[in-house]
Scaffold this active site. Structure first.
Site, PDB file in Angstrom:
ATOM      1  N   GLY A 144       0.837  -1.202   0.000  1.00  0.00           N
ATOM      2  CA  GLY A 144       0.000   0.000   0.000  1.00  0.00           C
ATOM      3  C   GLY A 144       0.872   1.253   0.000  1.00  0.00           C
ATOM      4  N   TYR A 152     -16.355   4.662   7.422  1.00  0.00           N
ATOM      5  CA  TYR A 152     -14.910   4.404   7.444  1.00  0.00           C
ATOM      6  C   TYR A 152     -14.312   4.745   8.820  1.00  0.00           C
ATOM      7  CZ  TYR A 152      -9.927   5.298   6.558  1.00  0.00           C
ATOM      8  OH  TYR A 152      -8.553   5.324   6.629  1.00  0.00           O
ATOM      9  N   ALA A 183      -5.820  -1.904   5.280  1.00  0.00           N
ATOM     10  CA  ALA A 183      -7.141  -1.366   5.601  1.00  0.00           C
ATOM     11  C   ALA A 183      -7.979  -1.280   4.341  1.00  0.00           C
ATOM     12  CB  ALA A 183      -7.013   0.032   6.216  1.00  0.00           C
ATOM     13  N   TYR A 184      -9.281  -1.207   4.568  1.00  0.00           N
ATOM     14  CA  TYR A 184     -10.212  -0.837   3.506  1.00  0.00           C
ATOM     15  C   TYR A 184     -10.252   0.684   3.559  1.00  0.00           C
ATOM     16  CZ  TYR A 184     -14.540  -0.542   0.804  1.00  0.00           C
ATOM     17  OH  TYR A 184     -15.485  -0.245  -0.155  1.00  0.00           O
ATOM     18  N   THR A 185      -9.633   1.355   2.576  1.00  0.00           N
ATOM     19  CA  THR A 185      -9.406   2.806   2.683  1.00  0.00           C
ATOM     20  C   THR A 185     -10.322   3.648   1.793  1.00  0.00           C
ATOM     21  OG1 THR A 185      -7.626   2.590   1.054  1.00  0.00           O
ATOM     22  CG2 THR A 185      -6.982   2.606   3.374  1.00  0.00           C
ATOM     23  N   LYS A 233     -12.545   2.225  11.619  1.00  0.00           N
ATOM     24  CA  LYS A 233     -11.156   2.402  12.079  1.00  0.00           C
ATOM     25  C   LYS A 233     -11.115   2.584  13.602  1.00  0.00           C
ATOM     26  CE  LYS A 233      -7.890   2.712   9.970  1.00  0.00           C
ATOM     27  NZ  LYS A 233      -6.910   1.679   9.540  1.00  0.00           N
TER      28      LYS A 233
END
Ligand SMILES: NC(=O)c1ccc[n+]([C@@H]2O[C@H](COP(=O)([O-])OP(=O)(O)OC[C@H]3O[C@@H](n4cnc5c(N)ncnc54)[C@H](OP(=O)(O)O)[C@@H]3O)[C@@H](O)[C@H]2O)c1
Length: 301
Positions: free
Chosen positions: A10, A125, A60-62, A129
């Site tokens: 990433g 989101y 992460a799912y960003t 987190k």
């Protein structure tokens, strides 16, 4: 020291791998294709085999807007994935460093957020987190939460890359002028995260480059720094609707990290370095020919 890193390909993970190797660590990169963080068994097997002392969890799912449409996926990766990372790390006695976001705050405070200010995320989101943060804070061998701001860097598609791709489509660039960000250079953040991991066992820390800017001024600085004559049209957030609500202004108070001697430089100095290093690539992605032979990909290593 043996360090396992999630999300090693990433935007930030690329720099974390580089920085850990530079610091003399043996790195196990946990690619999603080999070790999905939603797969508790795969994680347990992998960390059991490698037995790291430290896990830096940067996967992460960003996709902030995507999370509104697919909250199940966002929770699976960011919340439960972090739970699995913590459990597997605990089984081998490894500490965890978790990278979180300034989007856990709603931006209404009117001063920089201290690490113990109450998080109040406005969108899915941020909530996912924050859930991840809670698992890390309860992690038995020790867990560090590092909240950061809007990332840019050579290893992924940050705002400069996305803006240049939009510039290639022609016309002017519409950018919001009533929301602020703290642009943060991924190589600087990686260096600071590794330094922090050597100085603290647990706790919440804020790490961004110093300073903040509206998104439209950030865009103007970018176009100017790249020598691109593209019009930037400032608009209000109301006019530029996005699926996920975003905080108007979150600045993070970095004093907890600075108290341990981990300090970051101003964001515009970091941006100048990035443009020096990757300007040709950015100009090309904006559809312009570079003025000089390209240095892209030169990392100095
Ligand atoms: N980008 C920002 O502006 C920003 C701002 C504040 C905080 N952060 C936080 O900083 C951290 C790093 O962000 P980034 O911008 O470097 O993210 P990124 O470029 O989107 O990279 C995310 C990484 O996570 C991996 N990943 C996604 N789902 C996974 C799964 N289920 N299992 C294993 N790996 C998975 C991706 O692998 P693939 O490439 O194989 O899918 C990728 O390597 C994240 O925790 C993010 O929440 C980012």
């Amino acid at each position: 020291m043996k360090v396992a890193i999630t999300g090693p390909d990433g935007l930030l993970g690329t720099e974390l791998v580089r920085e850990c190797i530079a610091a003399g660590a043996t790195v196990d990169p946990l690619l999603e294709s080999e070790c999905d963080v939603t797969d508790a068994d795969a994680l347990r097997r992998r960390l059991g085999r490698v037995s790291p002392e430290l896990v830096i969890h940067a996967a992460a799912y960003t996709d902030v807007d995507g999370a509104e449409a697919d909250p199940d996926r966002a929770y699976a990766v960011n919340a439960f994935g972090t739970f699995h990372v913590c459990r597997s790390a605990a089984a081998v006695g490894a500490r965890v460093v978790y990278v979180s976001t300034d989007f856990v705050f709603d931006g209404s405070l009117g001063r920089p957020y201290a690490t113990d200010d109450e998080p109040r995320p406005l969108q899915v989101y941020g909530r996912t987190k924050l859930a991840g943060e809670l698992y890390v804070q309860g992690h038995p061998p020790g867990g560090i939460v590092v909240r950061t701001g809007s990332l840019f860097g050579p290893g992924g598609a940050g705002f400069p890359d996305r803006l240049c791709a939009r510039a290639a489509e022609g016309g002017s660039l519409t950018v919001v002028n009533d929301r602020w960000c703290s642009p943060t250079y991924a190589p600087d953040l990686a260096k600071a995260v590794v330094a922090l991991a050597g100085k603290a066992d647990s706790g919440v820390f804020h790490l961004t480059n110093v300073g903040s800017v509206t998104w439209s001024d950030y865009a103007l600085r970018l176009m100017d720094g790249l020598g691109l004559e593209v019009e930037v049209l400032p608009v209000s957030a109301k006019e530029y609707a996005s699926p996920a609500p975003r905080p108007a202004r979150v600045e993070l108070d970095r004093s907890a990290a600075e108290g341990l001697g981990v300090a970051m430089r101003p964001w515009d100095e970091a941006l100048a370095e990035y443009l020096d290093r990757c300007g040709d690539r950015l100009r090309r992605s904006a559809g312009r020919e570079p003025d000089t032979p390209s240095n892209d990909g030169v990392t100095g290593e």
